[in-house]
Each structure stands twice: as C-alpha cells, then as structure tokens.
Design an enzyme around this catalytic site. Structure first.
Site, PDB file in Angstrom:
ATOM      1  N   GLU A 175       0.873  -1.173   0.000  1.00  0.00           N
ATOM      2  CA  GLU A 175       0.000   0.000   0.000  1.00  0.00           C
ATOM      3  C   GLU A 175       0.913   1.227   0.000  1.00  0.00           C
ATOM      4  O   GLU A 175       1.727   1.401   0.909  1.00  0.00           O
ATOM      5  CB  GLU A 175      -0.861  -0.044   1.264  1.00  0.00           C
ATOM      6  CG  GLU A 175      -1.816   1.088   1.429  1.00  0.00           C
ATOM      7  CD  GLU A 175      -2.537   1.033   2.794  1.00  0.00           C
ATOM      8  OE1 GLU A 175      -3.016   2.085   3.213  1.00  0.00           O
ATOM      9  OE2 GLU A 175      -2.580  -0.032   3.433  1.00  0.00           O
ATOM     10  N   ASP A 204      -4.386  10.231   9.655  1.00  0.00           N
ATOM     11  CA  ASP A 204      -3.022   9.808   9.954  1.00  0.00           C
ATOM     12  C   ASP A 204      -2.525  10.317  11.300  1.00  0.00           C
ATOM     13  O   ASP A 204      -2.739  11.461  11.662  1.00  0.00           O
ATOM     14  CB  ASP A 204      -2.063  10.315   8.862  1.00  0.00           C
ATOM     15  CG  ASP A 204      -2.275   9.592   7.542  1.00  0.00           C
ATOM     16  OD1 ASP A 204      -2.739   8.446   7.581  1.00  0.00           O
ATOM     17  OD2 ASP A 204      -1.990  10.186   6.489  1.00  0.00           O
TER      18      ASP A 204
END
Lengths: 451, 278
Positions: free
Chosen positions: B64, B75
């Site tokens: 990924e 994040d």
C-alpha cells in the site's frame, strides 16, 4: 505552487463555467432557495469523510431534524437567544459612515452586541443543546480568531459540558487574550503545531480527536462548512440574523434593501444573513472574502474568487488548492478569515449567480475599520471590516448608477456587523502605528500578539 | 501456522482483481496476507521504490503506497511527519505512478495506492485511474471517500479493472456495512479501532467484531489495519482476518534505519503470518 486564474490572472470565478445549468434553472424558476436541507447544494456539500465518523454524522442529522420539529427545543433556543445572548440584535443606521458609501443609507446589523461579541453565539447555543440531546458530555471546537472558541467555551460552561478547543499555534500567539478568555471559562485550549498552524490545521486536529472520542464527544463546528449536516445546521442557527434584519429594515424604512453585505471566511455569518433575503430576488447579496495582500500576490484567502472545486474537511466546495490538489495556505490580516475553504452553500449561490463574492485587501479592510470606528463610535472586528469595505464599494456603485430623478439616499445597504473589534485592537494599533516605540505594548504587538 | 475462520465465505479468485489474487495466494498457503504501507516520496521516490521491493522480497503480499497530502485527517503523527517531509522534498502527485511502476516492474506484489480524495479529483478521476492501471497498480484505498460519494470512482474502477478498497469501522451500521461490502472490490479494509493511524499495544475486541460483521455481510476478503505493529499482533489478527495491514511501524523503521530496517521488520512481521515457517 499556483492557482488557476482567469485570463487576466485575477477576478474570474472558476465556477462561472461549471454550474451553468444550475444558474439557468435559477434564473428561470421561482423555487425558494431558503432552508435547503442538504446534503447537497447543487454539486457541493456531501460527506467526504472517514467511515469512522459517518455514524456520528447520521446521529447528529437525526437529532437535529427531530429537534427542529420539537417545539420545546425551538422554544429553548429562542429563550437562550433572548435572555442570554441578547437577541434580537439592533439594526443601527450609520449616517456618518454612509457618507463614505456614496451617500446611500447604510444599516448595520449589530451582531457585535451579542453576548461574547459576535454572531458565533447563535450557533454554539444551538449545537450545545443538540450535544446534550445526544447525551454527549464533551464538546470540541476549532477556532481561528478565537471568537468561536470563546463562544463554545461559554455555551459549554452554561450547559455543563467539558470543552476542548483546538487552535493553530500561530493563532494562539496572534490572539493570546482570547486564549485566556477560553481558559477563564473553563475550556482547555490545545495549540496545533501542524501545517500552517492556523484554522485549517485546527480543524484537522479536531477531526482526529473526534474520530477517537466520537462516543462521548460532539464536534461543535464553528462555520457553515464541513460534512452534512453541518452546513445546513450551522446555517439554521444563524438564520435568525437575516430574519431579524429583514423585519427590522421593513419596519424602519418601509422597504427592502438594495444590497446586503457580509464578510466570508467559512461563511457562517454571511449565510445566516443572506437567508433572510434569498427569495427577495431584487435584493443583491454580496460576500466579501479576504484578499490579503491582493489576489494577484497569491497571499490571500479569496476562496470563491480564485479557488477551484475540491473536497476539504468533509464537503465539496471551492478550495484554494494547487495543481496537485494540495490545499494552499491562505493569508489574511484577519485570523478569522484565514481559511482556504468556504461553506458549500456559498459555492452554490456563487455558481447560480444569486450571491456575488469579491475580495477585499487587508489595506481596504483596515481603512474601513478606521472609518467606522471614527464615524460611528463602533470598533468592528477585522473580519467585519472586510464587509464594511465592501459596503463602501457597493454604496458608491449604487450611487453612480442612479436613474434620472433618483437620489443616493433612496438606496439602502444592510451590512452584517458580525463582531466587535476588542480582540483586534493590538493588530490595529500596530497597523496604524499608534504605539510608542518604547512601550511594552509596542514590543509585544510587533510580534502580532494580543495586548 | 494460522487457519481461517469457517465463517468466511468461499473464496474463488476474483477475476481481474490483483489484490484479491494476492490474498487468495496467501490463503492457499494457509495463512493471512501481510500488507505493508509506506508513503510515496519519503524520503524520496527512489527510496520508496527500493523499500517497496524490499518489502515484497521479505514476506509482504500486498503493498500500500500512500500519496502525501496536505490535510491527512486519518493519519497519526509518524505518518504525517513522513508525508510532510515528502512534500517538502518536492513530491508531486504524478510521481505516484513512477513509484507504482517501479515496484510492479521488479516484483509480483500487488500495489494499491492509499489516497485522500482531493488529489484524485484534481487530476480527474478517470485520468488518475487510467494512469494507475498503466503503471501496473491494483487499485485504490480511499480513507475519506465513502461509497455514497464514489459514483465517478465506481465507474472508472470498472472501466480500468481496478480494485476499490473502502473502509469499515467499529461504528459502521449494519446497513452501511452491507453497502460498503457490496461496493468494495479486492478486499474490505476493517479499521481496528476508533482513532487515527499509529502503533498500539492492543487493537482490542473491536477489530474482530468488524471483521465478523464484514464477513457476515458477504465480504470474501477482510483485512485489518490501524494499530498493528508486531508479529504477535499479526498472528493474533491473522487468525480471524484475511490480511493484516502494517503502516506506522514500517514508516518508523524506514525513517530510523532505511531500506534495510524495512526489510528486517517485514521478515519479522511475516513470521506472524506463518509464511517464514511455512
């Protein structure tokens, strides 16, 4: 990094060619534009959000819809508006300021007289009640200039909710006194050191908090942007501004205004004001964005004027972005307008031509700031000064376009005075060089800090 | 070696899906797939390619690659710092295709791109899909694009045969679970905890409940991400899921020890899938 610009590099709205069908539909039909429920305003709005938050957005939407239909809730909001926030706010005719606006009549909708000093209180009282209905015990908020943070901390104190406010570290420095106010009200202020350390990054951090604490926490968003239902919910709580203003101007002058002006960052005060007049097609609506150093310099926050459609913070709307889709940093002397996005309903109103959006530079805003202060004895927020500078231009245009036998005083402009300028005194004092060279205040203000 | 839950539906290879094929290959070997995440351009494009190849050679089944973005709300700080550095070092979105092509030309690993939606929208969804397919990419993982808003992407991913990996979370309602499973191709990404990326000592019981719910809704492949950083966690989660996604720990390894450290951590993590001892 650069933005797309029109043929001359400035002033061409990206949306002109994008939603022409919507504009045509608007011009040829009489449908009401008021109270649009979302999630979409034309092709704007929606929910561009992590799946983790969708359940919370669904719960919020459901609670809000039921609350709106509940007479007990609407009575609660009205009672708090009347007996806590101080509504209805006044509509004040500004005769001496009007001399700078081509001689048209100018009326100021006095949101600066609300408790906590701005329109922000309308929204936070409503959302804090919604948070209570959902059984949440904690609210989080983001703030730029601090007005929404102060309002959120106030509502949380009133209703017994824990309050955490995210604020860009740069903004905590620019608005240190508002940070102290929030803390005095019992809120925790968390400076955000990511990115540009301004409003955009505070929103990102608040979203991170919300993802992790969504069970107990309501995100008390401060502007009519973000994922559905925030744009329509925040607007709902601010519609009282436009409703009152329309009634008051009819009462005081016997007719509707020719133009209504408001400043636009995320756009909450403007959308609330505009809504009172949206279906009065003869009333021109003007939103004034932060032109910063000038839109040609790239240092500005004129999102609709020079942005392109994109997604940020949960909604599709105009966005200041580079050719890679990265959000650009915005710039404005006003921390409250220093945001690269705008509420999706504004994007739609721009595309269909119902509202007009123009940039005002820092210099133009500060000139209007000084003129209003000295002509009317009202020190406005620097955000609001953008609307005042815009009103001066609109008034002068109206005066220049008079027909035979008409006089400027036949024309009426209403300006939303969205907030008072106490928080901006240090910035203004430094800008106008009012501080003695050897004063402690001068030394502090050189850093852009609040006195 | 782990075995797979009897509750998982039968799993013929999904025609044309590179991600599905990679997970099915692991399943035939009697183990969960290992998926490794790295942001593109950290610290530079060539290092991302080298680290991706190193992951593929040391036990990762699927890679990924994240596009650095200015507003990465899902994040945690380790990944955000890496992406900020990548942007500061001049990463631009079209370079993602160089990274994907660099890895796919050197390995058989399936490569998915993880991206927030605005960069794709800015390039044009169809253009992006066409270029990703041309670079040998498998598809997209979209943390802020839900199927409700994805009509353009559903169309483009069908046209170019790309996987579309949507996320499901502990808070996902049964109705949304069904809709998201139905819209996904390749696998369904189960968010293990309510929160953002970052290593955690425990991902708790929520992960298993999400995986079970996705399987019950008909998902043939469900992989778990967020908070996984050790081979022990990989083993634990791989016992009930079809794949395990590791991000922050690999980014920290790359930051602190370069490509060699990524290779070493990948080997260590892969022991959790049973691959190294198979």
């Amino acid at each position: 990094m650069h933005q797309d610009t029109g043929p001359e590099g400035t002033g061409v709205r990206a949306g002109d060619a994008i939603d022409a069908g919507a504009a045509e539909a608007f011009l040829s039909h009489d449908e009401s534009l008021r109270h649009a429920p979302g999630p979409y305003f034309g092709s704007y709005g929606g929910r561009w959000m992590p799946e983790s938050l969708i359940a919370a957005l669904d719960e919020l939407q459901d609670t809000f819809e039921k609350a709106k239909a509940d007479p007990e809730f609407t009575a609660q909001v009205a009672e708090l508006n009347r007996n806590y926030a101080g509504r209805p706010s006044l509509l004040t005719e500004a005769q001496r300021f009007a001399e700078h606006c081509g001689g048209v009549r100018v009326f100021l909708k006095r949101e600066d007289l609300n408790h906590t000093g701005s329109h922000k209180i309308n929204n936070v009282l409503g959302q804090a009640l919604i948070a209570k209905r959902m059984g949440k015990t904690r609210v989080i908020a983001e703030t730029g200039a601090g007005q929404h943070g102060v309002a959120s901390a106030t509502a949380a104190a009133l209703l017994g909710l824990e309050c955490v406010v995210y604020m860009g570290a740069e903004d905590t420095r620019r608005q240190a006194l508002n940070v102290a106010r929030m803390q005095l009200l019992g809120a925790t202020v968390i400076p955000v050191t990511n990115g540009s350390q301004t409003l955009k990054d505070a929103i990102n951090e608040a979203l991170r908090d919300w993802v992790a604490n969504v069970g107990t926490t309501h995100y008390l968003l401060g502007t009519a942007a973000g994922a559905h239902p925030f744009p329509s919910m925040v607007r709902y709580f601010h519609e009282v501004i436009g409703d009152e203003a329309r009634e008051q101007i009819l009462e005081q002058t016997g007719k509707l205004p020719d133009a209504v002006c408001a400043c636009v960052g995320g756009g909450s005060n403007a959308i609330g004001m505009f809504h009172g007049f949206l279906d009065d097609r003869e009333v021109a609506l003007y939103g004034f964005e932060a032109g910063g150093d000038g839109v040609e310099t790239g240092r500005h926050a004129a999102t609709i004027t020079l942005g392109r459609p994109g997604v940020l913070h949960g909604a599709r709307s105009y966005l200041m972005q580079d050719e890679d889709g990265q959000t650009m940093e915005s710039h404005s002397i006003s921390a409250g307008l220093d945001y690269p996005g705008v509420g999706p309903e504004h994007a739609y109103l721009a595309d269909i031509g119902r509202a007009h959006y123009e940039p005002i530079t820092d210099a133009e805003a500060m000139e209007a700031f000084k003129i209003l202060s000295q002509a009317e004895g009202i020190i406005p927020a620097i955000e609001t000064a953008h609307a005042l500078a815009g009103a001066m231009k609109v008034g002068q245009r109206l005066a220049a376009d008079l027909g035979p036998g008409e006089k400027a005083s036949d024309r009426i402009v209403v300006v939303n005075l969205s907030g008072r300028g106490d928080k901006d005194v240090a910035t203004a004092a430094e800008y106008f060089d009012l501080l003695p060279d050897d004063s402690a205040e001068q030394e502090i203000a050189q850093e852009g800090e609040q006195l | 070696m782990t075995t797979h839950p009897a509750t998982a539906p039968s799993t013929g290879p999904a025609t044309g899906s590179k991600a599905a094929a990679a997970i099915e290959k692991a399943r035939r070997e009697g183990r969960a797939a290992l998926i490794g995440y790295l942001p593109a351009g950290f610290p530079d494009v060539q290092t991302t390619i080298d680290a991706g190849i190193a992951m593929a050679k040391n036990g990762v089944d699927l890679i990924e690659i994240g596009i650095p973005y200015s507003d990465p709300v899902m994040d945690g700080h380790v990944i955000q710092e890496a992406t900020v550095e990548a942007l500061a070092n001049g990463f631009t979105v079209p370079r993602i295709f160089d990274v994907v092509a660099g890895i796919t030309s050197a390995t058989d690993a399936a490569v998915l791109v993880m991206t927030y939606w605005n960069p794709v929208m800015r390039m044009g969804v169809r253009d992006f899909a066409e270029r990703l397919a041309a670079a040998g990419g498998a598809g997209l993982i979209t943390p802020d694009l839900i199927p409700d808003e994805a009509s353009e992407w559903l169309e483009a991913s069908d046209e170019f045969g790309l996987d579309r990996v949507f996320l499901v979370a502990p808070s996902t309602s049964p109705q949304r679970m069904q809709a998201t499973v139905d819209a996904s191709r390749g696998f369904v990404y189960a968010v293990s905890v309510m929160g953002v990326t970052g290593a955690r000592t425990s991902v708790g019981a929520a992960a298993r409940a999400v995986v079970d719910a996705a399987h019950a809704a008909g998902a043939e492949r469900v992989c778990v991400g967020l908070g996984v950083s050790s081979s022990a966690q990989v083993r634990e989660i791989g016992a009930y899921s079809d794949g395990v996604i590791v991000g922050t720990a690999l980014v920290a390894a790359l930051r602190d020890g370069g490509v060699d450290a990524v290779a070493e951590l990948t080997r260590e993590l892969s022991t959790g899938t049973g691959k190294a001892t198979a």
